[in-house]
Design an enzyme around this catalytic site. Structure first.
Site, short mmCIF file in Angstrom:
data_model
loop_
_atom_site.label_atom_id
_atom_site.label_comp_id
_atom_site.label_asym_id
_atom_site.label_seq_id
_atom_site.Cartn_x
_atom_site.Cartn_y
_atom_site.Cartn_z
CB ILE A 139 -26.14 33.39 38.56
CG1 ILE A 139 -27.71 33.17 38.90
CG2 ILE A 139 -25.52 32.76 39.82
CD1 ILE A 139 -28.28 31.82 38.68
N GLY A 195 -13.63 28.92 39.63
CA GLY A 195 -12.67 29.04 40.49
C GLY A 195 -12.80 27.92 41.62
CB CYS A 214 -17.50 13.46 24.90
SG CYS A 214 -16.19 14.18 23.70
NE ARG A 245 -14.95 15.77 18.97
CZ ARG A 245 -14.26 16.22 17.95
NH1 ARG A 245 -14.50 16.04 16.64
NH2 ARG A 245 -13.13 16.92 18.03
CB ILE A 299 -14.02 21.63 22.95
CG1 ILE A 299 -15.09 21.80 23.58
CG2 ILE A 299 -13.06 22.56 23.44
CD1 ILE A 299 -15.31 21.47 24.90
CG ASP A 322 -7.97 16.19 24.33
OD1 ASP A 322 -8.81 16.26 23.24
OD2 ASP A 322 -8.22 16.41 25.46
CG ASN A 349 -16.29 12.99 29.76
OD1 ASN A 349 -16.57 13.92 29.20
ND2 ASN A 349 -17.00 12.40 30.77
N GLY A 350 -13.58 14.26 28.22
CA GLY A 350 -12.54 15.27 29.08
C GLY A 350 -11.77 15.90 28.19
CD GLU A 351 -11.36 19.19 26.25
OE1 GLU A 351 -10.42 19.02 25.74
OE2 GLU A 351 -12.55 19.31 25.96
#
Length: 659
Positions: A292, A367, A2, A51, A54, A101, A76-78
């Protein structure tokens, strides 16, 4: 994922324009959360959220309160371990209204206060309003994956996920900070908490802050520590591989938690191949991967990307980027970075995230972090070779080892012995300097400051940016190994300030895509920071333990291939094929109007590029840095930042006075 924003007039009467101001900020970051939006209003305060749905798509709307109604959050986030934390809270009698969450975060804060941060495994920036205390609590994740900027003046505090949102507020002056530019033209980024703009600062990674009528209090809750000396030698290599394997498996597993499809970037290198291998092991369903490549073969890794995709049997989307596309999208890239940049690398990442979004994917596993914490970068090997050379400074053979690190830089590869010594010999013998590994890079980059105008330059002499680094090293920094010192500098400055922001969060969220980073799971970081150096950098073999772990998991050709830095072409930014917009940014008129760079010196640089074509690394950084700074000035200083509140989707308002 978000975007968040808010404003708090903590010494004034109720401001009728609070809602409109928060909505303006949110409208500027709507790309971070195009699905829903909302604002919560209390006396003297407004906080809001856009938002990107997810987790728990049907509920979880923000702003959200705890079960008592005392605390309100925009987030904002997870938090990837939210399910485990939810069970812990439920065992104490806490009841939940949603499955998201966000509610776990606010209930954890209600129960544990700031100590909740030590229990979160995730990437986040959030603000919680305490109605009883009339206090804001803001926090940011340990390594700065998610952004949080703020401004405070005249008894008013405002915050936003991106700087452009703050610039919609009339009371905030827009001007570049000269000291910050000096830092960017040394370190590739500012030293937190500074940003390129005066009076706009960021909450540093691993910190939280409280804002109330007494002002602002900031506190650190996590340190990036490294085990020193013999303590790191008590762990066997086989045991370390096993433990790292378990940690990475779980780090990937919890990052697959989502109620939408999850994809992965597959660059053709070791790190992204390893994460893809774990994903396939955890969930054998068809995985969407993206890569890419470049039509300029000097930079292209398509062959390795396709080999990896075939090996894993993924549904792979390969995108080839032309130099013309880089030029056409470079200005939009700077709009999202909000920082000058010295490489064109963020632009391809912006284009790649666009392809991901076009495939209806909102989340990608990547990664980042493996190079920083497992000794993958050439700068670590370079420092090791220079120390070896310093033992015999007159040797002609030892400096030649450095050419093997950079086969992709022709001018360096073919340099005569004297040129090599001149380039790499800066402070060669000062091996006891705590910043030894990075002094050469920072010295070379700082040469770019010679392009500033005479009017601009004097303020740059007030303090050497490198002195700030010396003065802010951790207390136990001197006890760490040479490699650990290098890793700290790379992760604390470059990774947080550039890699995860200009090349990471901003490029992905510019297209409403969330990146997730298993190697940046704090458990993985803390484990890697306790490993013996030779488990990470074995001789000149980088990421040694990860390579051994990867055997049988990924194609052998990828395990054994040499590290290749991610780079992108710059040629068409400044050639006859470049866009008229970019040419105008480097015109004599624009340079004189903005007053940052010396027009004559820039003209000479452009002539050099036109004449010789192949230019040095310093010249490449110079032209990208000058161009990106010019664009930044035009978009954020010269032109108005116009908010369009009509673009907010599914907007709702919660007014405390009406509850």
């Amino acid at each position: 994922m978000c975007g968040i924003a808010g404003i708090y007039n903590y010494h004034s009467s109720k401001e009728p324009s609070t809602e409109q101001n928060v909505k303006k900020m949110l409208s500027m970051i709507n790309h971070r959360g195009p699905d829903e939006s909302g604002v919560y209003l209390d006396e003297n305060l407004g906080i809001g959220n856009v938002r990107l749905s997810i987790i728990d798509l049907s509920s979880g709307q923000q702003p959200m309160c705890d079960e008592t109604g005392r605390y309100w959050i925009v987030y904002n986030g997870e938090i990837f371990n939210y399910l485990e934390l939810k069970l812990k809270l439920e065992s104490t009698g806490v009841r939940f209204k949603t499955n998201c969450d966000t509610e776990v975060v606010i209930q954890m804060y209600a129960k544990y206060g700031s100590e909740c941060l030590t229990q979160f495994n995730g990437q986040f920036a959030f603000c919680i309003w305490d109605r009883n205390k009339k206090e804001m609590f803001l926090a940011r994740d340990r390594v700065g994956i998610r952004p949080l900027f703020y401004w405070s003046q005249n008894k008013t505090f405002a915050f936003c996920s991106e700087i452009k949102g703050l610039f919609t507020l009339n009371q905030i002056e827009r001007s570049l900070d000269q000291e910050s530019l000096a830092q960017i033209f040394t370190f590739w980024t500012t030293l937190a908490p500074k940003t390129p703009f005066k009076n706009i600062v960021e909450l540093q990674p691993g910190h939280f802050m409280k804002v109330n009528s007494n002002g602002i209090q900031i506190q650190k809750y996590w340190n990036m520590n490294f085990t020193s000396g013999k303590e790191a030698q008590d762990r066997s290599f086989s045991e370390s591989i096993e433990e790292l394997d378990e940690l990475l498996h779980d780090a990937v597993k919890i990052r697959l938690r989502a109620d939408v499809p999850v994809g992965a970037y597959l660059s053709g290198g070791l790190d992204s191949s390893v994460t893809t291998a774990y994903i396939k092991d955890i969930d054998s369903n068809i995985l969407n991967t993206f890569s890419i490549g470049f039509t300029d073969k000097t930079y292209d890794e398509t062959a390795f990307q396709l080999e990896a995709a075939k090996f894993f049997g993924t549904n792979h989307t390969a995108f080839s980027c032309t130099s013309e596309e880089l030029a056409e999208n470079f200005a939009e890239t700077i709009w999202h970075t909000e920082f000058p940049i010295l490489r064109t690398s963020p632009t391809p990442m912006f284009l790649l995230s666009k392809k991901v979004r076009e495939s209806n994917i909102k989340v990608v596993i990547t990664g980042e972090g493996a190079d920083e914490f497992l000794g993958g970068y050439n700068i670590f090997k370079e420092a090791k070779i220079r120390r070896f050379w310093a033992n015999e400074p007159n040797s002609t053979a030892r400096p030649k080892l450095l050419t093997k690190l950079y086969p992709y830089i022709p001018l360096l590869k073919d340099s005569p012995d004297l040129a090599l010594k001149m380039f790499f010999g800066y402070k060669l013998k000062e091996t006891e300097d705590p910043l030894y590994s990075h002094l050469l890079r920072w010295h070379n980059t700082s040469r770019l400051k010679s392009f500033f105008t005479d009017d601009f330059a004097p303020s740059l002499d007030k303090s050497d940016p490198i002195n700030i680094v010396y003065n802010n090293l951790p207390e136990n920094f001197g006890t760490w190994s040479d490699l650990s010192k290098s890793q700290f500098l790379e992760a604390n400055i470059f990774m947080s300030g550039y890699l995860l922001s200009s090349q990471g969060d901003r490029m992905a969220m510019g297209n409403s895509v969330e990146g997730r980073y298993p190697f940046l799971d704090y458990r993985v970081i803390e484990f890697c920071n306790q490993l013996p150096d030779n488990y990470k950098l074995n001789g000149l073999n980088e990421k040694f333990i990860l390579k051994k772990l990867s055997i049988g998991k990924i194609p052998d050709s990828i395990t054994s291939r040499s590290k290749q830095a991610y780079r992108a072409p710059i040629s068409n930014l400044i050639t006859q094929k470049s866009t008229s917009y970019l040419k105008d940014m480097l015109s004599d008129e624009s340079l004189r109007t903005y007053g940052i760079f010396n027009p004559e010196k820039v003209k000479n640089l452009l002539a050099k590029i036109e004449t010789h074509g192949l230019i040095s690394e310093i010249d490449q950084m110079a032209i990208v840095g000058i161009l990106s700074t010019q664009i930044l000035y035009k978009k954020f200083i010269q032109e108005p930042v116009i908010a369009n509140v009509e673009n907010l989707k599914n907007y709702r308002i919660i007014d405390q006075s009406k509850l």
